[in-house]
Design an enzyme around this catalytic site. Structure first.
Site, PDB file in Angstrom:
ATOM      1  N   GLU A  54       0.830  -1.212   0.000  1.00  0.00           N
ATOM      2  CA  GLU A  54       0.000   0.000   0.000  1.00  0.00           C
ATOM      3  C   GLU A  54       0.863   1.260   0.000  1.00  0.00           C
ATOM      4  OE1 GLU A  54       0.689   1.609   2.970  1.00  0.00           O
ATOM      5  OE2 GLU A  54       1.726  -0.209   3.585  1.00  0.00           O
TER       6      GLU A  54
ATOM      7  N   GLU B  48       4.420  -0.505   1.825  1.00  0.00           N
ATOM      8  CA  GLU B  48       4.623  -0.756   0.397  1.00  0.00           C
ATOM      9  C   GLU B  48       4.487  -2.235   0.026  1.00  0.00           C
ATOM     10  OE1 GLU B  48       8.373   0.711  -1.008  1.00  0.00           O
ATOM     11  OE2 GLU B  48       8.031   2.746  -0.272  1.00  0.00           O
TER      12      GLU B  48
END
Length: 353
Positions: free
Chosen positions: A178, A321
């Site tokens: 994300e 991430e």
């Protein structure tokens, strides 16, 4: 299949319990390998789980993808992050140009990065960007719902549809990633809303905020919960009121992976908040989750314990991430290879006692 049912309802209906027969076969195989029973610890647990997820003793998990969902958050207006909201679209372009940490680690382990704009507050264009924008960022949850229920469901279904497409292209293992400045705030709010955890425990420093900002962030979570009154018995209600678009997208990634009998490696705090929501929507989806690491972010341990997940790694990471999840990809593959490539006592002519 009843076409009148929503994509979300259809997907939840396809999620089945792990294959007990395959897990028994894996257990038998592991016990016949040239080692003391159980001596490979978590690797044996992961091998059994992979068999249960896929129904196969020797699944090919080599084609793998980390799905990086990106979205912005109206709550950033409350000063909850060390970075400005403008960093979200800038980092999305960094992902697409291959320069982020998750890109480096994915190249290292042979995984593909799929970057999705599900709610970035900017118009982005890149040939490799997957655009599934539900809206231009959430509203400020400190004063009202982050999104409508319909928007939350649309974001979940976008995640499902992306995994469906990837599974159709031959991908067999997924990771959650994300990007969204401010997203530890809605993640913490979801933890409090769905578990009853204390705000002081659930809300941490995120990108590295100081003491004053941390106090403000905790106050913002309290205000959001007071303003929205999320229903602890309705995970979609909580997701809509105090969640985020990228969190909702990751809920869909997890549910979609489970419906396609693929392992999904869960990253850190934000991804685990999505895993919590997914486990409430479809309890059987928990069996398909592989928890990658224990984040340095405060509250992650409590969150994992509540779901019932035991992390593989502890590396004091808090980047997000999907970086921690990608680091765990080779461990899952190694577990499957050990089960299938090690000699048994019989094949190696080794005495058992």
């Amino acid at each position: 299949m009843n076409e009148s049912r929503s994509v979300l309802e259809q997907t939840v209906g396809r999620i089945r319990a792990l294959d007990e027969g395959a897990m028994r076969d894996a257990e038998h195989r592991l016990d016949r390998l040239t080692k003391p029973p159980g001596s490979l610890g978590r690797l044996e647990e992961i091998a059994r789980q992979a068999a249960g997820v896929t129904g196969l003793l020797n699944p090919d998990l080599s084609r793998k993808a980390v799905v990086v969902m990106a979205g912005d958050h109206g709550v950033c207006a409350e000063g909850v992050s060390a970075f400005p909201a403008e960093v979200t679209p800038q980092m999305v372009l960094n992902f697409l140009n291959g320069g982020a940490a998750v890109n480096v680690l994915s190249r290292h382990v042979g995984a593909d990065v799929v970057c999705v704009d599900i709610g970035v507050n900017a118009d982005l264009s890149h040939p490799d960007l997957v655009v599934r924008k539900v809206k231009y960022g959430t509203a400020n949850m400190a004063s009202g719902p982050a999104m409508t229920r319909e928007e939350a469901v649309r974001a979940v279904e976008a995640g499902i549809e992306i995994v469906e497409g990837l599974a159709g292209d031959g991908y067999r293992m997924f990771a959650t990633g994300e990007m969204g400045i401010g997203n530890t705030t809605p993640s913490a709010a979801l933890v409090v809303a769905l578990t009853g955890a204390d705000v002081e425990t659930a809300v941490g420093r995120g990108t590295g905020i100081g003491d004053e900002a941390l106090r403000r962030k905790r106050d913002v979570v309290r205000r959001a919960l007071e303003a929205n009154r999320p229903d602890a018995g309705d995970p979609i209600d909580a997701l809509a009121k105090v969640g985020g678009l990228e969190i909702a997208g990751l809920v869909g990634v997890i549910l979609g992976a489970a419906a396609n009998r693929c392992p999904v490696v869960v990253d850190g705090f934000i991804s685990s908040a999505a895993a919590l929501v997914a486990s409430r929507i479809a309890p059987l989806s928990k069996g398909y989750m592989v928890p990658s690491h224990l984040s340095h972010e405060q509250g992650h341990r409590l969150l994992l314990e509540h779901i019932g997940l035991k992390p593989i790694l502890q590396m004091d990471m808090r980047l997000g991430e999907g970086t921690g999840a990608v680091m765990a990809f080779p461990i899952v593959e190694a577990a499957v290879k050990l089960m299938n490539e090690m000699a048994t006592f019989e094949s190696a002519g080794v005495s058992e006692n």
